[in-house]
Write a protein that holds these residues in place. Structure first.
Motif, PDB file in Angstrom:
ATOM      1  N   HIS A  61      28.016  53.489  12.693  1.00 32.57           N
ATOM      2  CA  HIS A  61      28.301  54.080  11.374  1.00 32.57           C
ATOM      3  C   HIS A  61      27.004  54.627  10.803  1.00 32.57           C
ATOM      4  CE1 HIS A  61      30.230  54.930   7.631  1.00 32.57           C
ATOM      5  NE2 HIS A  61      29.234  54.327   7.010  1.00 32.57           N
ATOM      6  N   TYR A  98      32.766  58.915  16.869  1.00 29.13           N
ATOM      7  CA  TYR A  98      34.175  59.339  16.997  1.00 29.13           C
ATOM      8  C   TYR A  98      34.770  59.324  15.606  1.00 29.13           C
ATOM      9  CZ  TYR A  98      39.090  59.320  18.427  1.00 29.13           C
ATOM     10  OH  TYR A  98      40.418  59.643  18.575  1.00 29.13           O
ATOM     11  N   MET A  99      35.211  60.462  15.141  1.00 27.31           N
ATOM     12  CA  MET A  99      35.543  60.608  13.722  1.00 27.31           C
ATOM     13  C   MET A  99      37.033  60.490  13.409  1.00 27.31           C
ATOM     14  SD  MET A  99      32.585  60.622  12.685  1.00 27.31           S
ATOM     15  CE  MET A  99      32.852  60.838  10.942  1.00 27.31           C
ATOM     16  N   GLN A 100      37.694  59.555  14.088  1.00 25.93           N
ATOM     17  CA  GLN A 100      39.092  59.272  13.747  1.00 25.93           C
ATOM     18  C   GLN A 100      39.238  57.766  13.511  1.00 25.93           C
ATOM     19  OE1 GLN A 100      41.811  61.274  13.311  1.00 25.93           O
ATOM     20  NE2 GLN A 100      40.310  62.927  13.357  1.00 25.93           N
ATOM     21  N   VAL A 101      40.044  57.390  12.533  1.00 23.84           N
ATOM     22  CA  VAL A 101      40.276  55.973  12.250  1.00 23.84           C
ATOM     23  C   VAL A 101      41.302  55.438  13.255  1.00 23.84           C
ATOM     24  CG1 VAL A 101      41.078  54.309  10.544  1.00 23.84           C
ATOM     25  CG2 VAL A 101      39.682  56.275   9.828  1.00 23.84           C
ATOM     26  N   LEU A 102      40.922  54.391  14.011  1.00 27.01           N
ATOM     27  CA  LEU A 102      41.818  53.814  15.019  1.00 27.01           C
ATOM     28  C   LEU A 102      42.874  52.950  14.333  1.00 27.01           C
ATOM     29  CD1 LEU A 102      39.183  52.711  17.689  1.00 27.01           C
ATOM     30  CD2 LEU A 102      40.566  54.802  17.675  1.00 27.01           C
ATOM     31  N   VAL A 112      34.612  47.097  15.695  1.00 23.83           N
ATOM     32  CA  VAL A 112      35.618  47.868  14.954  1.00 23.83           C
ATOM     33  C   VAL A 112      36.814  46.986  14.653  1.00 23.83           C
ATOM     34  CG1 VAL A 112      37.235  49.780  15.115  1.00 23.83           C
ATOM     35  CG2 VAL A 112      34.858  50.071  15.851  1.00 23.83           C
ATOM     36  N   THR A 113      37.168  46.907  13.367  1.00 19.33           N
ATOM     37  CA  THR A 113      38.346  46.158  12.940  1.00 19.33           C
ATOM     38  C   THR A 113      39.283  47.122  12.215  1.00 19.33           C
ATOM     39  OG1 THR A 113      37.232  45.653  10.861  1.00 19.33           O
ATOM     40  CG2 THR A 113      37.015  44.030  12.650  1.00 19.33           C
ATOM     41  N   LEU A 122      38.200  49.788   7.716  1.00 18.86           N
ATOM     42  CA  LEU A 122      37.187  50.795   8.035  1.00 18.86           C
ATOM     43  C   LEU A 122      35.773  50.293   7.736  1.00 18.86           C
ATOM     44  CD1 LEU A 122      37.101  53.658   9.095  1.00 18.86           C
ATOM     45  CD2 LEU A 122      37.209  54.482   6.720  1.00 18.86           C
ATOM     46  N   ASP A 123      34.898  50.335   8.717  1.00 16.06           N
ATOM     47  CA  ASP A 123      33.475  49.992   8.558  1.00 16.06           C
ATOM     48  C   ASP A 123      33.249  48.588   8.023  1.00 16.06           C
ATOM     49  OD1 ASP A 123      33.115  53.338   7.305  1.00 16.06           O
ATOM     50  OD2 ASP A 123      33.014  52.605   9.366  1.00 16.06           O
ATOM     51  N   HIS A 141      28.655  48.149  14.592  1.00 14.67           N
ATOM     52  CA  HIS A 141      29.490  46.998  14.258  1.00 14.67           C
ATOM     53  C   HIS A 141      30.724  46.975  15.140  1.00 14.67           C
ATOM     54  CE1 HIS A 141      32.530  49.509  12.164  1.00 14.67           C
ATOM     55  NE2 HIS A 141      31.481  50.292  11.922  1.00 14.67           N
ATOM     56  N   GLY A 154      33.755  58.645   6.066  1.00 12.08           N
ATOM     57  CA  GLY A 154      33.388  59.728   6.986  1.00 12.08           C
ATOM     58  C   GLY A 154      32.197  60.561   6.580  1.00 12.08           C
ATOM     59  N   ASN A 159      31.236  50.456  17.112  1.00  9.45           N
ATOM     60  CA  ASN A 159      31.089  51.764  16.463  1.00  9.45           C
ATOM     61  C   ASN A 159      29.668  51.934  15.958  1.00  9.45           C
ATOM     62  OD1 ASN A 159      31.920  54.219  15.068  1.00  9.45           O
ATOM     63  ND2 ASN A 159      31.719  53.014  13.174  1.00  9.45           N
TER      64      ASN A 159
HETATM   65  N1  LIG Z   1      39.912  51.136  12.608  1.00  9.18           N
HETATM   66  C1  LIG Z   1      38.699  51.725  12.559  1.00  9.18           C
HETATM   67  N2  LIG Z   1      38.526  52.923  13.120  1.00  9.18           N
HETATM   68  C2  LIG Z   1      37.305  53.499  13.085  1.00  9.18           C
HETATM   69  C3  LIG Z   1      36.219  52.872  12.438  1.00  9.18           C
HETATM   70  C4  LIG Z   1      36.429  51.559  11.901  1.00  9.18           C
HETATM   71  O1  LIG Z   1      35.505  50.928  11.356  1.00  9.18           O
HETATM   72  N3  LIG Z   1      37.682  51.025  11.977  1.00  9.18           N
HETATM   73  N4  LIG Z   1      35.000  53.518  12.342  1.00  9.18           N
HETATM   74  C5  LIG Z   1      35.107  54.942  12.519  1.00  9.18           C
HETATM   75  C6  LIG Z   1      33.854  55.734  12.410  1.00  9.18           C
HETATM   76  N5  LIG Z   1      33.640  56.163  11.062  1.00  9.18           N
HETATM   77  C7  LIG Z   1      32.561  55.736  10.423  1.00  9.18           C
HETATM   78  O2  LIG Z   1      31.684  55.135  11.045  1.00  9.18           O
HETATM   79  C8  LIG Z   1      34.617  57.006  10.408  1.00  9.18           C
HETATM   80  C9  LIG Z   1      35.194  58.008  11.099  1.00  9.18           C
HETATM   81  C10 LIG Z   1      36.162  58.805  10.470  1.00  9.18           C
HETATM   82  C11 LIG Z   1      36.541  58.600   9.195  1.00  9.18           C
HETATM   83  C12 LIG Z   1      37.597  59.435   8.547  1.00  9.18           C
HETATM   84  O3  LIG Z   1      37.861  59.321   7.395  1.00  9.18           O
HETATM   85  N6  LIG Z   1      38.277  60.259   9.384  1.00  9.18           N
HETATM   86  C13 LIG Z   1      39.416  61.041   8.903  1.00  9.18           C
HETATM   87  C14 LIG Z   1      39.540  62.302   9.733  1.00  9.18           C
HETATM   88  C15 LIG Z   1      38.286  63.055   9.787  1.00  9.18           C
HETATM   89  C16 LIG Z   1      38.391  64.228  10.736  1.00  9.18           C
HETATM   90  O4  LIG Z   1      39.484  64.552  11.207  1.00  9.18           O
HETATM   91  O5  LIG Z   1      37.313  64.770  11.001  1.00  9.18           O
HETATM   92  C17 LIG Z   1      40.688  60.286   9.217  1.00  9.18           C
HETATM   93  O6  LIG Z   1      40.683  59.580  10.258  1.00  9.18           O
HETATM   94  O7  LIG Z   1      41.646  60.500   8.489  1.00  9.18           O
HETATM   95  C18 LIG Z   1      35.946  57.567   8.517  1.00  9.18           C
HETATM   96  C19 LIG Z   1      34.960  56.767   9.126  1.00  9.18           C
HETATM   97  C20 LIG Z   1      35.835  55.297  13.767  1.00  9.18           C
HETATM   98  N7  LIG Z   1      37.141  54.722  13.681  1.00  9.18           N
END
Ligand SMILES: Nc1nc2c(c(=O)[nH]1)N[C@@H](CN(C=O)c1ccc(C(=O)N[C@@H](CCC(=O)O)C(=O)O)cc1)CN2
Length: 287
Positions: A195, A175-179, A226-227, A230-231, A224, A205, A193
């Motif tokens: 990675h 899932y490619m969005q940061v929570l 998720v905290t 990031l990662d 891992h 990403g 997650n």
């Molecule tokens: N709070 C967290 N959220 C997420 C984590 C995490 O560790 N903490 N892991 C990611 C997964 N991931 C790598 O494993 C990852 C996914 C996405 C991005 C990123 O930079 N995304 C961009 C948008 C990209 C897009 O729209 O395609 C963003 O969110 O601005 C970095 C690492 C899942 N979530």
């Protein structure tokens, strides 16, 4: 004779001291339970003791409902953090995906092979792309497009949906969005997650491009917790493979897919079988 079926799994951590295993084993023995697995670990630095013990409940004379209350005095005696799970109770898992399907397909295949004691009530995505896979598996698919402007509102709807479905575990299967921190706090230690790098190397990403440009000879994948960072969450499982100068970025992506699938599948099994204790920034995995 109680209605007990299957096994009870105790995960227990406390300051290390004598007599912990003896006291817990005695409780299980006096209850008529048959211990089928016991493993322990002492964290030498903090002098912290961790234990996973599994016993069969069939002859156990304390019901699952009464067990927590019955065990509480022992836990208090040792100032323990603990939880008891039951092998008959299926973990309710929500899978989050974006556009890549390989990790989702791996989990669904193992799910249909009954490899996990889980239920998958729903799949959530920020794209419609994988709806066909969900439909083929008769699993509801919910699309929440995410942008910087609507992330908070969309995540609030996702959290409500997860709570409505009594979800125990969120699996980010590429899932490619940061929570956001709010999402993480709503599901503390309940989000894992995959990675696509051998952490702590190449966070973010696009780790395969980073790995190619750095010229590494080994790539990996990491599952891992998720905290907010990031990662950076406690690592559950990792694996690696050798690569050479002949590998293009696309080769790394192709070879990496196999690692991602197997590492996430293992991490989900450890979660579903209640084999993990989070020990600060680390994990103890009783395998
Ligand atoms: N709070 C967290 N959220 C997420 C984590 C995490 O560790 N903490 N892991 C990611 C997964 N991931 C790598 O494993 C990852 C996914 C996405 C991005 C990123 O930079 N995304 C961009 C948008 C990209 C897009 O729209 O395609 C963003 O969110 O601005 C970095 C690492 C899942 N979530």
């Amino acid at each position: 004779m109680s209605e007990n079926k299957g096994n009870a799994i105790l995960l227990f951590t406390c300051p290390d001291q004598n007599g912990i295993v003896a006291k817990i084993s005695q409780f299980i023995y006096q209850g008529g339970g048959n211990i089928i697995y016991l493993d322990e670990h002492v964290n030498q630095n903090q002098q912290f003791f961790s234990l996973r013990v599994v016993w069969n409940m069939n002859q156990f004379n304390i019901s699952a409902k009464q067990l927590h209350q019955a065990f509480e005095p022992i836990a208090k005696q040792f100032q323990a953090h603990w939880r008891i799970e039951f092998s008959e109770t299926k973990l309710r898992v929500a899978i989050f995906v974006s556009k890549y399907d390989h990790c989702l397909q791996e989990i669904l295949w193992r799910y249909h092979m009954n490899e996990y004691q889980i239920e998958i009530p729903l799949i959530i995505s920020n794209h419609p792309d994988l709806q066909n896979i969900a439909e083929a598996n008769n699993i509801p698919y919910h699309v929440f497009p995410i942008s910087k402007e609507n992330k908070a509102e969309q995540e609030a709807k996702e959290i409500a949906l997860l709570r409505e479905n009594k979800i125990d575990l969120v699996v980010l299967a590429r899932y490619m969005q940061v929570l956001s921190p709010d999402f993480i706090q709503a599901f503390q230690n309940k989000i894992i997650n995959i990675h696509h790098s051998f952490l702590p190397g190449f966070v973010g990403g696009n780790p395969y491009k980073q790995a190619y440009e750095r010229g590494v000879k080994i790539i990996g994948a990491t599952s891992h917790y998720v905290t907010e960072e990031l990662d950076e969450g406690p690592i559950i499982e990792q694996d690696i493979m050798r690569i050479t100068h002949k590998d293009t970025i696309n080769d790394l992506v192709r070879k990496g897919r196999d690692l991602e699938r197997i590492v996430l599948a293992r991490a989900l099994r450890y979660k579903a079988e209640h084999r993990i204790i989070v020990d600060g920034t680390r994990t103890i995995v009783f395998d």
